[in-house]
Scaffold this motif. Structure first.
Motif, mmCIF file in Angstrom:
data_model
loop_
_atom_site.group_PDB
_atom_site.id
_atom_site.type_symbol
_atom_site.label_atom_id
_atom_site.label_comp_id
_atom_site.label_asym_id
_atom_site.label_seq_id
_atom_site.Cartn_x
_atom_site.Cartn_y
_atom_site.Cartn_z
ATOM 1 N N LEU A 83 5.293 9.648 16.387
ATOM 2 C CA LEU A 83 4.924 8.928 15.161
ATOM 3 C C LEU A 83 4.355 7.547 15.459
ATOM 4 N N MET A 84 5.144 6.707 16.136
ATOM 5 C CA MET A 84 4.693 5.339 16.393
ATOM 6 C C MET A 84 3.555 5.306 17.406
ATOM 7 N N GLY A 85 3.561 6.258 18.352
ATOM 8 C CA GLY A 85 2.464 6.318 19.320
ATOM 9 C C GLY A 85 1.145 6.617 18.642
ATOM 10 N N LEU A 86 1.148 7.553 17.687
ATOM 11 C CA LEU A 86 -0.074 7.880 16.961
ATOM 12 C C LEU A 86 -0.513 6.719 16.080
ATOM 13 N N ALA A 87 0.444 6.043 15.447
ATOM 14 C CA ALA A 87 0.102 4.877 14.624
ATOM 15 C C ALA A 87 -0.585 3.809 15.464
ATOM 16 N N LEU A 88 -0.079 3.580 16.673
ATOM 17 C CA LEU A 88 -0.675 2.582 17.556
ATOM 18 C C LEU A 88 -2.084 2.981 17.977
ATOM 19 N N VAL A 89 -2.274 4.265 18.303
ATOM 20 C CA VAL A 89 -3.595 4.750 18.716
ATOM 21 C C VAL A 89 -4.609 4.576 17.590
ATOM 22 N N LEU A 90 -4.235 4.945 16.370
ATOM 23 C CA LEU A 90 -5.160 4.848 15.243
ATOM 24 C C LEU A 90 -5.519 3.398 14.933
ATOM 25 N N THR A 91 -4.516 2.529 14.985
ATOM 26 C CA THR A 91 -4.792 1.118 14.707
ATOM 27 C C THR A 91 -5.719 0.534 15.763
#
Length: 279
Positions: free
Chosen positions: A76-84
């Motif tokens: 979850l947080m890894g994907l959020a970081l990648v998208l940002t």
């Protein structure tokens, strides 16, 4: 083949390429898992502490929760970081110029992050199996349950990461998300049985997928006798599938919409402003 199907196919292929690139760098992958391996070591130190009212080890009871928590953070947080990050450097803006590019982008990130998360979970499970002999790692049924929970957990949580990455304006602002996420983890029975909390806290915890992910992991890895420490004294498999399934359906329906809106708001000017602010 429809344009949308072409975008999905391209997303799957791109996600596989990104996953292979990530797995080819052991140092990068180790950065995803070392905090959770340390957490497993801490739980091993607590192996002689018992869950109140039972003969079960608190350390053993918490291990599946740690595995589930690593899925939340790595996925979850890894994907959020990648998208940002991709929004800040203009990658998502370039995807907007391709027909159905946002859909293909979303699929690629889900595939690559799901693969990375699964690899990280396996790396965590290896020392856990060696340290805790009571984990059900020799059972075919346990592995089938674990695989099913991992797949459902990824489907339920990765779209949430995509939405978070779309909503928050910068990598720095993602730090604000950590506080509510940590709060959810605290009341979701990861390190301590949720039955020890007041009933109203238990209801809040059960609304979100974190609790059900941890419960599913425990049902796969712990002896059936340890279900006595859960709500109703049961692993509640059907409820677990139902809640995680609902979160997955909502997430995959809503996340692409949010990403498209975010991409429409983006422009070369905003990317330049972000780069200038970061400098």
């Amino acid at each position: 083949m429809t344009p949308r199907a072409v975008a999905v196919k391209a997303g799957l292929e791109r996600g596989w390429v990104e996953l292979r690139s990530k797995l080819a760098s052991p140092w990068e992958l180790s950065g995803e898992v070392w905090p959770w391996i340390i957490a497993v070591g801490v739980m091993f130190a607590l192996r002689d502490k018992k869950v109140p009212g039972t003969d079960f080890s608190i350390g053993l009871q918490a291990v599946p929760g740690i595995v589930g928590m690593s899925l939340i953070y790595t996925g979850l947080m890894g994907l959020a970081l990648v998208l940002t990050t991709d929004r800040d450097d203009g990658t998502l803006l370039r995807m907007k110029a391709i027909p159905n590019g946002t859909i293909g982008y979303f699929i690629s990130k889900v595939v690559s992050r799901a693969g990375i998360t699964t690899a990280a979970l396996l790396i965590i499970l290896i020392p856990s199996a060696l340290l805790f002999g009571d984990l059900r790692v020799n059972s075919v049924t346990a592995w089938l349950t674990l695989i099913g929970i991992i797949l459902l957990g990824l489907l339920a949580t990765l779209p949430i990461g995509a939405v978070i990455g779309a909503v928050f304006g910068s990598v720095q602002s993602l730090g604000l998300v950590m506080l509510p996420v940590m709060g959810l983890i605290a009341i979701s029975g990861i390190f301590y049985p949720i039955t020890a909390f007041p009933e109203w806290v238990q209801w809040i915890g059960q609304v979100f997928p974190v609790y059900w992910l941890g419960l599913g992991m425990r049902s796969a890895l712990l002896p059936d006798s340890m279900a006595i420490a859960e709500i109703g004294g049961s692993w509640r498999h059907l409820q677990t599938i139902g809640v995680l399934g609902v979160w997955a359906v909502i997430g995959f329906a809503y996340a692409p919409v949010v990403l498209r809106r975010m991409a429409r708001r983006g422009s070369g000017t905003t990317v330049k402003e972000t780069e200038t602010a970061a400098a």
